[in-house]
Design a protein around this motif. Structure first.
Motif, PDB file in Angstrom:
ATOM      1  N   PRO A 230       3.420  63.318  58.120  1.00 37.76           N
ATOM      2  CA  PRO A 230       2.126  63.790  58.145  1.00 37.76           C
ATOM      3  C   PRO A 230       2.055  64.065  59.094  1.00 37.76           C
ATOM      4  O   PRO A 230       0.226  64.875  59.311  1.00 37.76           O
ATOM      5  CB  PRO A 230       2.238  62.347  58.854  1.00 37.76           C
ATOM      6  CG  PRO A 230       3.154  61.203  57.750  1.00 37.76           C
ATOM      7  CD  PRO A 230       4.538  62.358  57.925  1.00 37.76           C
ATOM      8  N   LEU A 242      -0.791  66.988  48.530  1.00 37.21           N
ATOM      9  CA  LEU A 242       0.072  65.912  48.285  1.00 37.21           C
ATOM     10  C   LEU A 242      -0.071  64.966  47.287  1.00 37.21           C
ATOM     11  O   LEU A 242      -0.952  65.006  46.758  1.00 37.21           O
ATOM     12  CB  LEU A 242      -0.314  65.360  49.860  1.00 37.21           C
ATOM     13  CG  LEU A 242      -0.158  65.811  51.122  1.00 37.21           C
ATOM     14  CD1 LEU A 242      -0.053  64.973  52.368  1.00 37.21           C
ATOM     15  CD2 LEU A 242       1.187  66.503  51.224  1.00 37.21           C
ATOM     16  N   PRO A 251      -2.647  59.252  50.726  1.00 31.99           N
ATOM     17  CA  PRO A 251      -1.227  59.954  49.923  1.00 31.99           C
ATOM     18  C   PRO A 251      -0.845  59.210  49.896  1.00 31.99           C
ATOM     19  O   PRO A 251      -0.379  57.645  50.607  1.00 31.99           O
ATOM     20  CB  PRO A 251      -0.818  60.811  51.433  1.00 31.99           C
ATOM     21  CG  PRO A 251      -2.404  60.987  52.260  1.00 31.99           C
ATOM     22  CD  PRO A 251      -2.832  60.208  51.478  1.00 31.99           C
ATOM     23  N   HIS A 253       2.644  57.355  49.315  1.00 28.31           N
ATOM     24  CA  HIS A 253       3.819  56.856  50.197  1.00 28.31           C
ATOM     25  C   HIS A 253       5.571  57.081  49.918  1.00 28.31           C
ATOM     26  O   HIS A 253       5.414  56.249  49.536  1.00 28.31           O
ATOM     27  CB  HIS A 253       3.250  55.744  51.292  1.00 28.31           C
ATOM     28  CG  HIS A 253       4.400  54.582  52.317  1.00 28.31           C
ATOM     29  ND1 HIS A 253       4.513  55.516  53.271  1.00 28.31           N
ATOM     30  CD2 HIS A 253       4.819  53.495  52.314  1.00 28.31           C
ATOM     31  CE1 HIS A 253       5.853  54.383  54.250  1.00 28.31           C
ATOM     32  NE2 HIS A 253       5.414  53.571  52.775  1.00 28.31           N
ATOM     33  N   HIS A 263       5.392  61.694  53.655  1.00 30.51           N
ATOM     34  CA  HIS A 263       4.353  62.188  52.487  1.00 30.51           C
ATOM     35  C   HIS A 263       4.704  63.169  51.400  1.00 30.51           C
ATOM     36  O   HIS A 263       5.758  63.529  51.550  1.00 30.51           O
ATOM     37  CB  HIS A 263       3.045  62.634  52.682  1.00 30.51           C
ATOM     38  CG  HIS A 263       2.544  62.075  53.754  1.00 30.51           C
ATOM     39  ND1 HIS A 263       2.273  60.829  53.380  1.00 30.51           N
ATOM     40  CD2 HIS A 263       1.664  62.022  54.663  1.00 30.51           C
ATOM     41  CE1 HIS A 263       1.125  60.526  54.133  1.00 30.51           C
ATOM     42  NE2 HIS A 263       1.154  61.106  54.894  1.00 30.51           N
TER      43      HIS A 263
END
Length: 453
Positions: A230, A242, A251, A253, A263
């Motif tokens: 991140p 992403l 985004p 996880h 990401h």
């Protein structure tokens, strides 16, 4: 995404002798054979469930489950039965087995084929015969023998410096160790995703590759090509690169590691794909021709992608971009990778969780680092060696500080797979040096000795 489970078979078993092989989703997922009254290894927390098992999939208590592959030795002398994904590269159903009233009830949530295997060798022989059929159907070439490797990870971890690499490079000559590849592991880069930006502990990636090659060896390097931190420059500058969660906005996880969330790079986005190719083409041009690509599960996670491609298609296309960038002659080792969707893409594959300087996984989770966990799954997947790829049992650690180092070395040697040393070489005692030299001198054995379990 998840479909209902459809019954496939009901097989009488001898509960005292029957065995079930579960094939886990990816490299680190526990895989192997169990007695039918055993409790299979399962995730001990939600994060490991994402990072080391099949994300989003839970298994009911009292149930065996293989991801795309499950085998049963009924234990009564009848043939081994095996159920496998009908199209393992594109669709990997979950296959369940429950014991009820002396029978194995088998079901799956997608298309599978059933096979039976007569003769000796048990479950491993049945799995090997299935693998031979897959290799033949796909027209896959035999894997190339693996080079011998020295890897920085298990001594230095993320604190590795350029000077550490130079010290060990010199030690290989001093000690006369037959190392083909010197592989720099995690720690040279500034952040996950910013692969071409160095951490402060390295001066010149290209210069280091030159030094390694001038010593007569090949230069190798680690990446986690689908992961993005991140706080990386990539995430800040290109948030549209992403993979998104199902809502299409946040985004995706991909779990947590290194103390932060993970990401996923969307390689179906043309600019992200171009970046991925540029990273690997740059490393290749600098002289690196051995690539360990890690945490690959992230590229096969369900999510909203730019092209709308499904996860497994996106994954295989992403690996194909890497191969295109490094060329056919470079050596490609996968790790943390979904096993069945990776067939045909790699020269070598990690087939177990990480090893460690200790025997037992600290959390009791058999996806976590520990020699016992690595041995269990490595033995369970021995049938893949020489068929889909060269098996990587993970690195030899032979320094005095390593617990049960004799037993771990014996496991690595017995696999006949990729041989990699991961010690500070000057810290080896007489036993460690002799063992390291012997394992690095043994060529990769691609012929299988029909291991049974």
């Amino acid at each position: 995404m998840h479909h209902p489970f459809t019954p496939l078979a009901s097989v009488p078993v001898d509960p005292a002798h029957a065995r079930v092989h579960e094939e886990g989703w990816q490299s680190w997922s526990p895989s192997g054979a169990y007695a039918v009254d055993a409790a299979p290894y399962r995730p001990t927390n939600d994060n490991w469930a994402t990072v080391c098992y099949r994300p989003g999939v839970t298994v009911p208590a009292g149930t065996f489950q293989g991801e795309g592959l499950l085998a049963l030795d009924p234990g009564d002398g009848s043939p081994v039965r095996l159920w496998a994904a009908a199209d393992p590269l594109r669709s990997v159903p979950s296959i369940r087995l429950q014991i009820r009233d002396g029978r194995a009830e088998v079901s799956a949530d997608g298309p599978v084929t059933e096979h039976s295997h007569e003769g000796t060798g048990g479950i491993q022989a049945a799995l090997a015969a299935w693998a031979d059929g897959v290799v033949q159907a796909l027209g896959l070439p035999a894997p190339r023998p693996a080079p011998t490797v020295w890897c920085s990870w298990y001594e230095y971890f993320t604190a590795v410096t350029e000077d550490d690499i130079h010290e060990n490079l010199g030690a290989m000559d001093t000690l006369g160790l037959p190392v083909d590849v010197v592989q720099i592991d995690d720690g040279y880069q500034s952040a996950l995703g910013d692969w071409l930006t160095l951490s402060g502990r390295f001066r010149s990636r290209a210069g280091l590759a030159d030094t390694i090659r001038e010593s007569g060896r090949r230069a190798g390097i680690w990446t986690a090509p689908f992961l993005v931190a991140p706080d990386s420059e990539l995430a800040a500058e290109h948030p549209d690169w992403l993979v998104r969660a199902a809502d299409g906005t946040t985004p995706l996880h991909a779990g947590r590691n290194w103390g932060h969330d993970l990401h996923v790079l969307d390689t179906t986005h043309p600019h992200a794909a171009g970046y991925l190719v540029d990273v690997f083409a740059t490393l290749r041009a600098e002289g690196y021709d051995y690539f360990k690509v890690d945490f690959l599960y992230a590229g096969a996670m369900d999510g909203a992608r730019h092209s709308g491609a499904d996860a497994l298609t996106a994954y295989r296309e992403g690996i194909a971009l890497i191969r295109q960038a490094i060329g056919p002659d470079a050596y490609l080792l996968g790790c943390g990778a979904p096993i069945l969707p990776s067939i045909g893409l790699f020269d070598a594959m990690r087939v177990s969780p990480d090893t460690a300087p200790y025997r037992d996984p600290e959390s009791g989770d058999f996806s976590q680092p520990g020699q016992e966990a690595a041995e269990f799954t490595g033995v369970g997947r021995q049938w893949q060696h020489g068929r889909f790829w060269v098996n990587d049992p993970d690195c030899l650690m032979a320094r005095p500080a390593v617990e049960t180092r004799e037993r771990w070395a014996a496991h690595v040697e017995a696999t006949g797979g990729l041989m990699a040393s991961s010690d500070r070489l000057l810290s080896l005692d007489d036993w460690g040096l002799a063992t390291t030299r012997r394992l690095l001198t043994a060529p990769t054995r691609l012929a299988l000795e029909g291991a049974s379990q």
